[in-house]
Design an enzyme around this catalytic site. Structure first.
Site, PDB file in Angstrom:
ATOM      1  N   TYR A 331       0.835  -1.206   0.000  1.00 26.39           N
ATOM      2  CA  TYR A 331       0.000   0.000   0.000  1.00 26.39           C
ATOM      3  C   TYR A 331       0.870   1.256   0.000  1.00 26.39           C
ATOM      4  O   TYR A 331       0.624   2.214  -0.746  1.00 26.39           O
ATOM      5  CB  TYR A 331      -0.906   0.021   1.234  1.00 26.39           C
ATOM      6  CG  TYR A 331      -2.120  -0.879   1.151  1.00 26.39           C
ATOM      7  CD1 TYR A 331      -3.076  -0.705   0.155  1.00 26.39           C
ATOM      8  CD2 TYR A 331      -2.334  -1.877   2.093  1.00 26.39           C
ATOM      9  CE1 TYR A 331      -4.199  -1.516   0.087  1.00 26.39           C
ATOM     10  CE2 TYR A 331      -3.456  -2.699   2.035  1.00 26.39           C
ATOM     11  CZ  TYR A 331      -4.387  -2.514   1.028  1.00 26.39           C
ATOM     12  OH  TYR A 331      -5.502  -3.321   0.966  1.00 26.39           O
ATOM     13  N   PHE A 334       2.428   2.151  -3.428  1.00 23.82           N
ATOM     14  CA  PHE A 334       1.468   2.714  -4.382  1.00 23.82           C
ATOM     15  C   PHE A 334       1.022   4.114  -3.969  1.00 23.82           C
ATOM     16  O   PHE A 334       0.779   4.980  -4.812  1.00 23.82           O
ATOM     17  CB  PHE A 334       0.255   1.792  -4.523  1.00 23.82           C
ATOM     18  CG  PHE A 334       0.569   0.474  -5.184  1.00 23.82           C
ATOM     19  CD1 PHE A 334       1.539   0.392  -6.162  1.00 23.82           C
ATOM     20  CD2 PHE A 334      -0.099  -0.684  -4.825  1.00 23.82           C
ATOM     21  CE1 PHE A 334       1.841  -0.816  -6.782  1.00 23.82           C
ATOM     22  CE2 PHE A 334       0.190  -1.895  -5.434  1.00 23.82           C
ATOM     23  CZ  PHE A 334       1.161  -1.961  -6.416  1.00 23.82           C
ATOM     24  N   TYR A 341      -2.798   9.883  -8.220  1.00 25.89           N
ATOM     25  CA  TYR A 341      -3.923  10.434  -7.454  1.00 25.89           C
ATOM     26  C   TYR A 341      -4.277  11.848  -7.890  1.00 25.89           C
ATOM     27  O   TYR A 341      -5.426  12.267  -7.759  1.00 25.89           O
ATOM     28  CB  TYR A 341      -3.616  10.342  -5.954  1.00 25.89           C
ATOM     29  CG  TYR A 341      -3.501   8.905  -5.523  1.00 25.89           C
ATOM     30  CD1 TYR A 341      -4.603   8.049  -5.591  1.00 25.89           C
ATOM     31  CD2 TYR A 341      -2.283   8.373  -5.129  1.00 25.89           C
ATOM     32  CE1 TYR A 341      -4.502   6.711  -5.249  1.00 25.89           C
ATOM     33  CE2 TYR A 341      -2.162   7.029  -4.777  1.00 25.89           C
ATOM     34  CZ  TYR A 341      -3.279   6.206  -4.845  1.00 25.89           C
ATOM     35  OH  TYR A 341      -3.171   4.877  -4.515  1.00 25.89           O
ATOM     36  N   GLU A 399     -14.059  -1.680   1.298  1.00 27.35           N
ATOM     37  CA  GLU A 399     -12.773  -2.369   1.287  1.00 27.35           C
ATOM     38  C   GLU A 399     -12.913  -3.749   1.911  1.00 27.35           C
ATOM     39  O   GLU A 399     -13.475  -3.900   2.991  1.00 27.35           O
ATOM     40  CB  GLU A 399     -11.725  -1.552   2.049  1.00 27.35           C
ATOM     41  CG  GLU A 399     -10.379  -2.230   2.213  1.00 27.35           C
ATOM     42  CD  GLU A 399      -9.766  -2.687   0.886  1.00 27.35           C
ATOM     43  OE1 GLU A 399      -9.330  -3.861   0.822  1.00 27.35           O
ATOM     44  OE2 GLU A 399      -9.740  -1.884  -0.071  1.00 27.35           O
ATOM     45  N   ASP A 427     -16.512  -7.182   0.491  1.00 27.84           N
ATOM     46  CA  ASP A 427     -16.192  -7.339  -0.925  1.00 27.84           C
ATOM     47  C   ASP A 427     -17.276  -6.617  -1.719  1.00 27.84           C
ATOM     48  O   ASP A 427     -18.474  -6.822  -1.484  1.00 27.84           O
ATOM     49  CB  ASP A 427     -16.178  -8.833  -1.283  1.00 27.84           C
ATOM     50  CG  ASP A 427     -15.683  -9.091  -2.697  1.00 27.84           C
ATOM     51  OD1 ASP A 427     -16.095  -8.358  -3.621  1.00 27.84           O
ATOM     52  OD2 ASP A 427     -14.910 -10.046  -2.888  1.00 27.84           O
ATOM     53  N   GLU A 443      -9.501   1.842  -8.222  1.00 21.82           N
ATOM     54  CA  GLU A 443      -8.136   1.710  -8.760  1.00 21.82           C
ATOM     55  C   GLU A 443      -7.769   0.231  -8.789  1.00 21.82           C
ATOM     56  O   GLU A 443      -6.847  -0.216  -8.128  1.00 21.82           O
ATOM     57  CB  GLU A 443      -7.123   2.538  -7.970  1.00 21.82           C
ATOM     58  CG  GLU A 443      -7.088   2.308  -6.480  1.00 21.82           C
ATOM     59  CD  GLU A 443      -5.921   3.037  -5.824  1.00 21.82           C
ATOM     60  OE1 GLU A 443      -4.894   3.286  -6.496  1.00 21.82           O
ATOM     61  OE2 GLU A 443      -6.027   3.344  -4.629  1.00 21.82           O
ATOM     62  N   GLU A 452      -5.941  -7.634 -13.160  1.00 19.96           N
ATOM     63  CA  GLU A 452      -6.246  -7.781 -11.738  1.00 19.96           C
ATOM     64  C   GLU A 452      -7.760  -7.841 -11.511  1.00 19.96           C
ATOM     65  O   GLU A 452      -8.256  -7.579 -10.416  1.00 19.96           O
ATOM     66  CB  GLU A 452      -5.583  -6.663 -10.930  1.00 19.96           C
ATOM     67  CG  GLU A 452      -4.063  -6.770 -10.936  1.00 19.96           C
ATOM     68  CD  GLU A 452      -3.368  -5.763 -10.042  1.00 19.96           C
ATOM     69  OE1 GLU A 452      -4.052  -5.127  -9.207  1.00 19.96           O
ATOM     70  OE2 GLU A 452      -2.142  -5.613 -10.161  1.00 19.96           O
TER      71      GLU A 452
END
Length: 642
Positions: A331, A334, A341, A399, A427, A443, A452
């Protein structure tokens, strides 16, 4: 002394060598050249007059006349300052049986001696003709039992017969159309051995730009720049043409060492003798100074590039974000990508302006859902966009990673967002939203766009987006192109199994040759209003490699993506449109089990599938100029879990 040092640069290209003739006093040879400013010498280890067949063998195996014993230099001097030059007279494919036999005995003796001295590399002479089968066989046999020493095969970088303009016939390998063909034949016979590399001979005449570019995907370790390739400037000092300058800069960028060779061809006044040491300025020092000047005037490595140095040509398995919960370090990496962003904030701001007219800013609250909120960077970007545009915003942060949810709660409390942000630990595909969203932000993109599983995730979340709602991103497209990348091919081959050749890797491509422009593969739009909801795809692509490239070996396919976030706001890594200074994504690499040889002007045709069941995977194959197996059939080696 190295040519120079830029921040973050520890590459071999900082060191410049010089090619020397045989001298039976190796300490003196080294003293002259190292004191002259060079970092190492490429020098013969054996008297060039030696021939095994002329030796007196009455006492058994002859002892060849080496340049002194191993004691004349310290181990660190041998390994750090000497590249061994294998005798240039050897010809293992000669029709003369005596010469052929002498050549085989000598090359084995010299490489054995160089290995004994712990040299880092030996320079092999250029094959004498078009055929090199016996030469390659002998070298391959040596490679099977060699220590860590590299063997550099000397190959001329020259115009081919098909290039326009004059040909530098003085340095052309007889009967050869393209020197790359000779290299390719040799390395195929040596089974792509990782310790077999290239030393390019650079003369005054260069082949086409495309022909030169393909070498940067090959294992080039050194470039031998001959003095006759230099021009003379107004002050009488050596310089290089614009094309040669560009080539040398590319050599530096690819960590390729320069070796200066030849006699000074310019009448440059030498510095006076240094009476304190009794040494004289090296006759090739003006050439060394010019190469050093070029190195020192290179642009410093940008901060982003310095960050990525350790990832160059390093194979990584792609993330499995649905199956695995990301770790804090992932995390954090990124989240440091401020460019990404900033683009998201621009997209949300434009969407808010389109969604809410100025006259309704005090009465209308936009419902925005961040699906896959992580530790909150998109939540922050969205709230900043609302503040920038003066729009009211209600945010749901969805999340699935319970560990990231802990951080989200802390962030909301720390920033005082309790009235603005609702955290949902779920989820997105399973969550029952209490209301529908005006804007859906995510994202979920991978290096190949959809790899992904962004399509599956956003299709699942689409049910709680209003019919006129906005998805950010609104679409994304994957791209591929054929590449030469000997380094990555050999790294995959080391695993000695099928699975690794049928796996896609995330990799910061560096030592590659991009053989043709990219072509689009698959596009996904959100919200998905298609009546055909399947995310399976198939495409056939035909690439035209420029004829002046010459022949090339395709080791695999490089993959990229470009995403439209909203209207004219995009981000991506496709080379021609890549977002500057963004480092969240490296390209993806799809290997080929057997590299494919593409002749000049021949098309390269590839088929690509995206397959879906209880998992998602890709299959790929080549059908022109030759046919390959279908890679990763039924997802047997590589897949992404739903």
């Amino acid at each position: 002394m190295p040519l120079g040092e830029m921040v973050g640069d520890k590459s071999d290209s900082r060191y410049c060598g010089v090619e020397a003739e045989f001298m039976d006093n190796m300490p003196q040879l080294l003293y002259i050249n190292i004191n002259g400013g060079f970092d190492f010498v490429a020098a013969p280890l054996m008297d060039p007059s030696y021939r095994p067949s002329l030796m007196d063998c009455t006492n058994g195996i002859p002892v060849p006349p080496f340049a002194g014993s191993d004691l004349v230099l310290s181990p660190s001097q041998w390994s750090g300052h000497v590249v061994g030059k294998i005798s240039s007279w050897i010809d293992l494919d000669s029709e003369d049986e005596t010469l052929r036999s002498d050549s085989e005995i000598t090359i084995k003796q010299e490489i054995a001696w160089a290995s004994h001295l712990s040299l880092q590399a030996c320079l092999l002479p250029t094959p004498k003709g078009v055929s090199c089968a016996n030469y390659a066989r002998c070298v391959n046999e040596i490679l099977q039992n060699l220590n860590t020493m590299q063997l550099w095969l000397r190959i001329p970088l020259e115009k081919s017969d098909e290039d326009a303009g004059d040909s530098n016939s003085n340095h052309t390998t007889e009967g050869l159309v393209d020197a790359w063909e000779l290299w390719n034949s040799f390395r195929l016979l040596c089974e792509h051995h990782s310790q077999l590399s290239i030393a390019l001979d650079v003369w005054s005449s260069l082949p086409s730009i495309n022909s030169v570019e393909r070498w940067f995907g090959e294992p080039v370790k050194a470039a031998i720049v001959h003095t006759d390739s230099f021009l003379t400037n107004a002050k009488g000092y050596p310089c290089l043409s614009k094309r040669h300058q560009k080539l040398v800069n590319e050599l530096f960028n690819h960590s390729i060492q320069v070796i200066i060779s030849g006699n000074p061809v310019l009448d440059v006044p030498l510095a006076a003798s240094n009476t304190a040491t009794g040494t004289i300025r090296h006759p090739l020092r003006p050439y060394l100074d010019y190469i050093g000047y070029m190195y020192q005037k290179m642009d410093p490595i940008p901060e982003q590039e310095r960050f990525e140095l350790g990832y160059r040509d390093f194979l990584q398995s792609p993330l499995q974000p649905l199956m695995d919960n990301l770790e804090a370090q992932t995390y954090e990496t990124f989240e440091k990508d401020t460019v990404k962003y900033t683009q998201y904030q621009k997209a949300v701001a434009k969407a808010l302006l389109d969604r809410v007219p100025d006259e309704d800013t005090s009465t209308v609250t936009t419902v925005l859902m961040v699906v896959g909120a992580g530790r909150g960077p998109l939540v922050r970007a969205s709230l900043q966009a609302a503040e920038e545009t003066g729009r009211k915003l209600k945010v749901y942060a969805v999340e699935k990673n319970p560990n990231a949810v802990v951080t989200l709660h802390s962030l909301v409390k720390l920033e005082g967002w309790e009235k603005l942000v609702t955290i949902v630990s779920s989820d997105m595909r399973c969550w029952n939203a209490p209301e529908k969203a005006d804007i859906l932000v995510s994202e979920l993109l991978g290096s190949f766009g959809d790899n992904e599983l962004s399509p599956e995730c956003l299709d699942g979340a689409q049910r709680f987006l209003k019919e006129d709602g906005i998805s950010i991103p609104s679409s994304y497209t994957s791209f591929i192109q054929p590449i030469t990348t000997s380094k990555l091919y050999n790294d995959v081959k080391l695993h000695k199994d099928l699975a690794h050749f049928e796996t896609a890797y995330v990799v910061k491509l560096h030592r590659v040759a991009r053989l043709a422009p990219t072509k689009p593969v698959f596009t996904f739009d959100h919200p998905n209003i298609s009546t055909n909801k399947s995310n399976q795809r198939y495409i056939k692509l035909r690439f035209e490699i420029p004829p002046d490239t010459g022949s090339a070996l395709v080791h695999g396919l490089a993959g990229y993506f470009d995403a439209v976030l909203y209207k004219d706001v995009h981000l991506g890594i496709e080379p021609s449109t890549a977002t500057p200074n963004m480092f969240s994504w490296f390209p993806i690499f799809f290997p080929l089990r057997q590299p494919v040889l593409v002749a000049p002007g021949s098309p390269f045709e590839v088929h690509f599938w995206r397959r879906c069941s209880t998992k998602v995977w890709y299959e790929w194959c080549v059908t022109s100029p030759t046919s390959s197996a279908v890679h990763n059939s039924s997802g047997r080696s590589y897949w992404v879990g739903l």
